[in-house]
Design a protein around this motif. Structure first.
Motif, short mmCIF file in Angstrom:
data_model
loop_
_atom_site.label_atom_id
_atom_site.label_comp_id
_atom_site.label_asym_id
_atom_site.label_seq_id
_atom_site.Cartn_x
_atom_site.Cartn_y
_atom_site.Cartn_z
N ILE A 114 57.11 43.85 35.03
CA ILE A 114 55.94 42.97 35.08
C ILE A 114 54.67 43.78 35.35
CG2 ILE A 114 57.27 40.97 35.86
CD1 ILE A 114 56.07 41.31 38.61
N LYS A 115 53.55 43.13 35.13
CA LYS A 115 52.22 43.68 35.41
C LYS A 115 51.47 42.59 36.15
CE LYS A 115 48.90 46.32 32.84
NZ LYS A 115 48.51 46.79 31.51
N THR A 116 50.67 42.96 37.14
CA THR A 116 50.00 41.96 37.98
C THR A 116 48.49 42.21 38.03
OG1 THR A 116 51.96 41.67 39.36
CG2 THR A 116 49.85 41.04 40.33
N HIS A 117 47.74 41.12 37.86
CA HIS A 117 46.29 41.13 38.05
C HIS A 117 46.02 40.42 39.36
CE1 HIS A 117 42.11 39.48 36.97
NE2 HIS A 117 41.99 40.70 37.43
N GLY A 118 45.34 41.10 40.29
CA GLY A 118 45.07 40.51 41.61
C GLY A 118 43.59 40.36 41.89
N ILE A 119 43.27 39.35 42.66
CA ILE A 119 41.90 39.08 43.10
C ILE A 119 41.92 38.79 44.60
CG2 ILE A 119 39.92 37.54 42.92
CD1 ILE A 119 40.80 36.93 40.09
N LEU A 120 41.05 39.45 45.33
CA LEU A 120 40.96 39.19 46.77
C LEU A 120 40.22 37.90 47.05
CD1 LEU A 120 40.00 42.59 48.44
CD2 LEU A 120 42.22 41.48 48.39
N GLN A 121 40.66 37.20 48.09
CA GLN A 121 39.90 36.09 48.66
C GLN A 121 39.43 36.57 50.02
OE1 GLN A 121 42.52 32.59 48.53
NE2 GLN A 121 40.97 31.76 47.17
N TYR A 122 38.20 36.23 50.39
CA TYR A 122 37.59 36.70 51.62
C TYR A 122 37.46 35.57 52.63
CZ TYR A 122 36.52 40.72 48.77
OH TYR A 122 36.63 41.81 47.95
N ARG A 123 37.46 35.95 53.90
CA ARG A 123 37.17 34.98 54.96
C ARG A 123 35.79 34.42 54.70
NH1 ARG A 123 41.18 35.46 58.65
NH2 ARG A 123 42.08 37.51 58.88
N GLU A 124 35.65 33.13 54.88
CA GLU A 124 34.39 32.45 54.58
C GLU A 124 33.21 33.12 55.27
OE1 GLU A 124 32.49 27.99 54.78
OE2 GLU A 124 34.65 28.24 54.94
N GLY A 125 32.18 33.43 54.46
CA GLY A 125 30.96 34.01 55.00
C GLY A 125 31.06 35.47 55.42
N THR A 126 32.16 36.14 55.04
CA THR A 126 32.33 37.55 55.44
C THR A 126 32.76 38.39 54.25
OG1 THR A 126 34.70 37.52 55.95
CG2 THR A 126 33.20 36.74 57.69
N THR A 127 32.88 39.67 54.50
CA THR A 127 33.44 40.58 53.49
C THR A 127 34.84 41.03 53.91
OG1 THR A 127 32.41 42.46 54.58
CG2 THR A 127 31.16 41.41 52.79
N VAL A 128 35.46 40.27 54.83
CA VAL A 128 36.80 40.60 55.32
C VAL A 128 37.84 39.95 54.39
CG1 VAL A 128 38.41 40.38 57.25
CG2 VAL A 128 35.96 40.72 57.69
N PRO A 129 38.68 40.76 53.72
CA PRO A 129 39.71 40.20 52.85
C PRO A 129 40.69 39.34 53.65
CG PRO A 129 39.56 42.58 52.55
CD PRO A 129 38.73 42.23 53.75
#
Length: 138
Positions: A114-129
């Motif tokens: 398999i191959k995976t495309h990933g996207i980070l979600q961040y804590r609201e209002g921050t740059t913390v993944p």
């Protein structure tokens, strides 16, 4: 995102509420006709599953209940771990990323490429993944 599980007597019910941080990228991941050779998963930053869509069981054999709380790294081939770890680091730096092909262990004890495309979600209002949404393609 808020996620909760509740016993219903017959099993468990997973309820989740989330807010999209990058709608354009999410839309690009899910555009087009549904694929029988792809599934979406959602992971904590330590790669533990917190969601898998309805396509996963027919592709990899595991039910959502079997995957939730377990680490995706437990299902990767040993020879692919270093490349996947590098992809994880790049994802953490860039907010999005694509792995190369790697082997995923199915419930039937077969290796699936398999191959995976990933996207980070961040804590609201921050740059913390906070978590990673993955589109996994056979």
């Amino acid at each position: 995102a808020v996620v909760s599980t509740q016993s219903t007597g017959d099993g468990y019910c997973l309820v989740g509420v989330g807010r999209l941080q990058s709608t354009q990228t999410i839309r690009e991941m899910t555009s087009g006709a549904p694929s029988l050779n792809a599934w979406t998963s959602h992971h904590r930053m330590d790669a533990k599953y917190i969601y898998v869509d309805q396509n996963a069981p027919s592709i990899v054999g595991y039910s959502a209940a079997e995957l939730l709380g377990s680490s995706a790294y437990n299902l990767y081939h040993d020879e692919d771990l270093s490349g996947l770890a590098r992809s994880h680091v790049e994802l953490s730096k860039n907010g999005t990323g694509m792995t190369g092909l790697y082997r995923f262990l199915t419930k039937g004890h077969q290796w699936l490429w398999i191959k995976t495309h990933g996207i980070l979600q961040y804590r609201e209002g921050t740059t913390v993944p906070q978590s990673v949404i993955c589109h996994n393609i056979v």
